[in-house]
Scaffold this motif. Structure first.
Motif, mmCIF file in Angstrom:
data_model
loop_
_atom_site.group_PDB
_atom_site.id
_atom_site.type_symbol
_atom_site.label_atom_id
_atom_site.label_comp_id
_atom_site.label_asym_id
_atom_site.label_seq_id
_atom_site.Cartn_x
_atom_site.Cartn_y
_atom_site.Cartn_z
ATOM 1 N N LEU A 156 -12.162 -26.922 -5.229
ATOM 2 C CA LEU A 156 -12.607 -25.495 -5.678
ATOM 3 C C LEU A 156 -14.071 -25.653 -5.620
ATOM 4 O O LEU A 156 -14.561 -24.446 -4.882
ATOM 5 C CB LEU A 156 -12.397 -25.269 -7.097
ATOM 6 N N HIS A 157 -14.919 -26.457 -5.821
ATOM 7 C CA HIS A 157 -16.209 -26.257 -5.576
ATOM 8 C C HIS A 157 -16.787 -26.398 -4.072
ATOM 9 O O HIS A 157 -17.518 -25.614 -3.761
ATOM 10 C CB HIS A 157 -17.077 -27.694 -6.075
ATOM 11 N N THR A 158 -15.733 -26.880 -3.299
ATOM 12 C CA THR A 158 -16.035 -27.117 -1.904
ATOM 13 C C THR A 158 -15.790 -25.772 -1.230
ATOM 14 O O THR A 158 -16.600 -25.166 -0.322
ATOM 15 C CB THR A 158 -15.463 -28.133 -1.239
ATOM 16 N N LEU A 159 -14.891 -25.219 -1.868
ATOM 17 C CA LEU A 159 -14.412 -23.906 -1.032
ATOM 18 C C LEU A 159 -15.346 -22.764 -1.790
ATOM 19 O O LEU A 159 -15.839 -21.827 -0.999
ATOM 20 C CB LEU A 159 -12.943 -23.351 -1.830
ATOM 21 N N ALA A 160 -15.906 -22.674 -3.041
ATOM 22 C CA ALA A 160 -16.859 -21.830 -3.529
ATOM 23 C C ALA A 160 -18.188 -22.013 -2.496
ATOM 24 O O ALA A 160 -18.697 -21.116 -1.965
ATOM 25 C CB ALA A 160 -17.153 -22.208 -4.849
ATOM 26 N N PHE A 161 -18.450 -23.198 -2.082
ATOM 27 C CA PHE A 161 -19.609 -23.447 -1.323
ATOM 28 C C PHE A 161 -19.363 -23.150 0.066
ATOM 29 O O PHE A 161 -20.373 -22.287 0.635
ATOM 30 C CB PHE A 161 -20.142 -24.937 -1.501
ATOM 31 N N THR A 162 -18.179 -23.198 0.588
ATOM 32 C CA THR A 162 -17.919 -22.652 2.021
ATOM 33 C C THR A 162 -17.817 -21.291 2.201
ATOM 34 O O THR A 162 -18.399 -20.433 2.830
ATOM 35 C CB THR A 162 -16.445 -23.084 2.280
ATOM 36 N N GLU A 163 -17.292 -20.454 0.759
ATOM 37 C CA GLU A 163 -17.205 -18.974 0.897
ATOM 38 C C GLU A 163 -18.592 -18.543 0.865
ATOM 39 O O GLU A 163 -19.021 -17.522 1.236
ATOM 40 C CB GLU A 163 -16.564 -18.811 -0.440
ATOM 41 N N LEU A 164 -19.656 -19.119 0.020
ATOM 42 C CA LEU A 164 -20.846 -18.561 0.210
ATOM 43 C C LEU A 164 -21.660 -18.650 1.496
ATOM 44 O O LEU A 164 -22.095 -17.864 1.818
ATOM 45 C CB LEU A 164 -21.993 -19.391 -0.645
ATOM 46 N N LYS A 165 -21.262 -19.830 2.235
ATOM 47 C CA LYS A 165 -21.896 -20.059 3.529
ATOM 48 C C LYS A 165 -21.230 -18.940 4.382
ATOM 49 O O LYS A 165 -21.782 -18.539 5.443
ATOM 50 C CB LYS A 165 -21.624 -21.355 4.173
ATOM 51 N N LEU A 166 -19.996 -18.723 4.264
ATOM 52 C CA LEU A 166 -19.208 -17.451 4.984
ATOM 53 C C LEU A 166 -19.635 -16.100 4.635
ATOM 54 O O LEU A 166 -19.080 -15.226 5.009
ATOM 55 C CB LEU A 166 -17.463 -17.796 4.858
ATOM 56 N N GLY A 167 -20.571 -15.781 3.800
ATOM 57 C CA GLY A 167 -20.950 -14.679 3.230
ATOM 58 C C GLY A 167 -19.914 -13.915 2.361
ATOM 59 O O GLY A 167 -19.827 -12.565 2.097
ATOM 60 N N SER A 168 -19.237 -14.763 1.291
ATOM 61 C CA SER A 168 -18.131 -14.219 0.386
ATOM 62 C C SER A 168 -18.522 -14.664 -1.111
ATOM 63 O O SER A 168 -17.728 -15.382 -1.532
ATOM 64 C CB SER A 168 -16.800 -14.401 0.764
ATOM 65 N N PRO A 169 -19.760 -13.984 -1.475
ATOM 66 C CA PRO A 169 -20.021 -14.426 -2.930
ATOM 67 C C PRO A 169 -18.947 -14.243 -3.956
ATOM 68 O O PRO A 169 -18.979 -14.873 -4.897
ATOM 69 C CB PRO A 169 -21.327 -13.830 -3.169
ATOM 70 N N ALA A 170 -18.375 -13.153 -3.878
ATOM 71 C CA ALA A 170 -17.353 -12.601 -4.855
ATOM 72 C C ALA A 170 -16.188 -13.686 -4.970
ATOM 73 O O ALA A 170 -15.614 -14.101 -5.834
ATOM 74 C CB ALA A 170 -16.624 -11.279 -4.348
ATOM 75 N N THR A 171 -15.756 -14.180 -3.558
ATOM 76 C CA THR A 171 -14.569 -15.324 -3.568
ATOM 77 C C THR A 171 -15.309 -16.465 -4.168
ATOM 78 O O THR A 171 -14.626 -17.245 -4.684
ATOM 79 C CB THR A 171 -14.148 -15.458 -2.290
ATOM 80 N N ALA A 172 -16.350 -17.069 -3.992
ATOM 81 C CA ALA A 172 -17.043 -17.995 -4.478
ATOM 82 C C ALA A 172 -17.094 -17.908 -5.959
ATOM 83 O O ALA A 172 -16.736 -19.020 -6.548
ATOM 84 C CB ALA A 172 -18.461 -18.224 -3.843
ATOM 85 N N SER A 173 -17.238 -16.969 -6.424
ATOM 86 C CA SER A 173 -17.567 -16.742 -8.062
ATOM 87 C C SER A 173 -15.920 -17.086 -8.446
ATOM 88 O O SER A 173 -15.903 -17.610 -9.606
ATOM 89 C CB SER A 173 -17.972 -15.280 -8.279
ATOM 90 N N GLN A 174 -15.016 -16.336 -8.114
ATOM 91 C CA GLN A 174 -13.698 -16.540 -8.465
ATOM 92 C C GLN A 174 -13.224 -18.004 -8.303
ATOM 93 O O GLN A 174 -12.663 -18.495 -9.144
ATOM 94 C CB GLN A 174 -12.571 -15.621 -7.282
ATOM 95 N N MET A 175 -13.731 -18.845 -7.489
ATOM 96 C CA MET A 175 -13.454 -20.302 -7.016
ATOM 97 C C MET A 175 -13.946 -21.082 -8.430
ATOM 98 O O MET A 175 -13.276 -21.826 -9.013
ATOM 99 C CB MET A 175 -13.797 -20.855 -5.788
ATOM 100 N N LEU A 176 -15.383 -20.596 -8.707
ATOM 101 C CA LEU A 176 -16.083 -21.382 -9.671
ATOM 102 C C LEU A 176 -15.307 -21.125 -11.011
ATOM 103 O O LEU A 176 -15.410 -21.732 -11.952
ATOM 104 C CB LEU A 176 -17.545 -21.125 -9.578
ATOM 105 N N GLU A 177 -14.963 -19.733 -11.312
ATOM 106 C CA GLU A 177 -14.217 -19.322 -12.622
ATOM 107 C C GLU A 177 -13.114 -20.085 -12.822
ATOM 108 O O GLU A 177 -12.666 -20.702 -13.788
ATOM 109 C CB GLU A 177 -14.191 -18.024 -12.810
#
Length: 180
Positions: free
Chosen positions: A137-158
């Motif tokens: 989940l942490h790695t996916l959140a970081f990956t989503e941030l790098k891909l420009g998807s902060p909303a998805t990153a936020s969901q993963m962290l939640e």
């Protein structure tokens, strides 16, 4: 008397060599992996890498030595050889969860969009089988941030926080994502 001692020592040495050679390749592989892990714990990555290479040479169709080799290379910040070893582990065993995660974590460190997307797919597949895996989940959140998807990153962290409410890293990362 000296001759007897020499013959005795020679026999003892020969006996020890025969005993060492009689162990199975798997037992010798396990010994190399254990030594390699001990070297990793001491942050002696060059010796760990040698031990893991020896283990891989003994059992070339086994994914575990290649995973350990890739993880040691990653710890030594040698990312090219790390990715190659992890890919070899996955070629031998596509279901090696730790190798999938470690490779996705390496991809998350790049700025290459294709590798980031490959990492995302690997992480999503891992999460299908273990939906609360914090590392994934942490790695996916970081990956989503790098891909420009902060909303998805936020969901993963939640999701990570829901699985482990006291997890400090998830809280800090989520706060950082929401602030940005």
């Amino acid at each position: 008397m000296k001759l007897i001692k020499i013959i005795g020592y020679s026999s003892l040495l020969l006996l020890l060599l025969l005993a060492a050679c009689s162990r199975s390749p798997e037992a010798r592989r396990d010994a190399h992996i254990a030594k390699g892990k001990a070297f990793v714990s001491k942050q002696d990555y060059s010796r760990a890498i040698l031990e893991f290479r020896n283990a891989a040479r003994l059992t070339p169709k086994d994914a575990e030595p290649y995973y350990q080799l890739g993880a040691a290379f990653a710890s030594a910040r040698e990312f090219g050889p790390a990715a190659a070893a992890l890919r070899k582990a996955l070629e031998l065993n596509p279901k090696h969860v730790q190798a999938q995660l470690k490779l996705a974590q390496l991809f998350a460190l790049t700025d290459d969009k294709k590798l980031l997307e490959d990492g995302r797919e690997r992480l999503q597949a891992l999460l299908n089988n273990a939906p609360n895996d914090r590392d994934a989940l942490h790695t996916l959140a970081f990956t989503e941030l790098k891909l420009g998807s902060p909303a998805t990153a936020s969901q993963m962290l939640e999701r990570a926080l829901a699985a482990a409410p006291g997890e400090l890293l998830s809280s800090i990362l989520l706060a950082h994502v929401k602030l940005s």
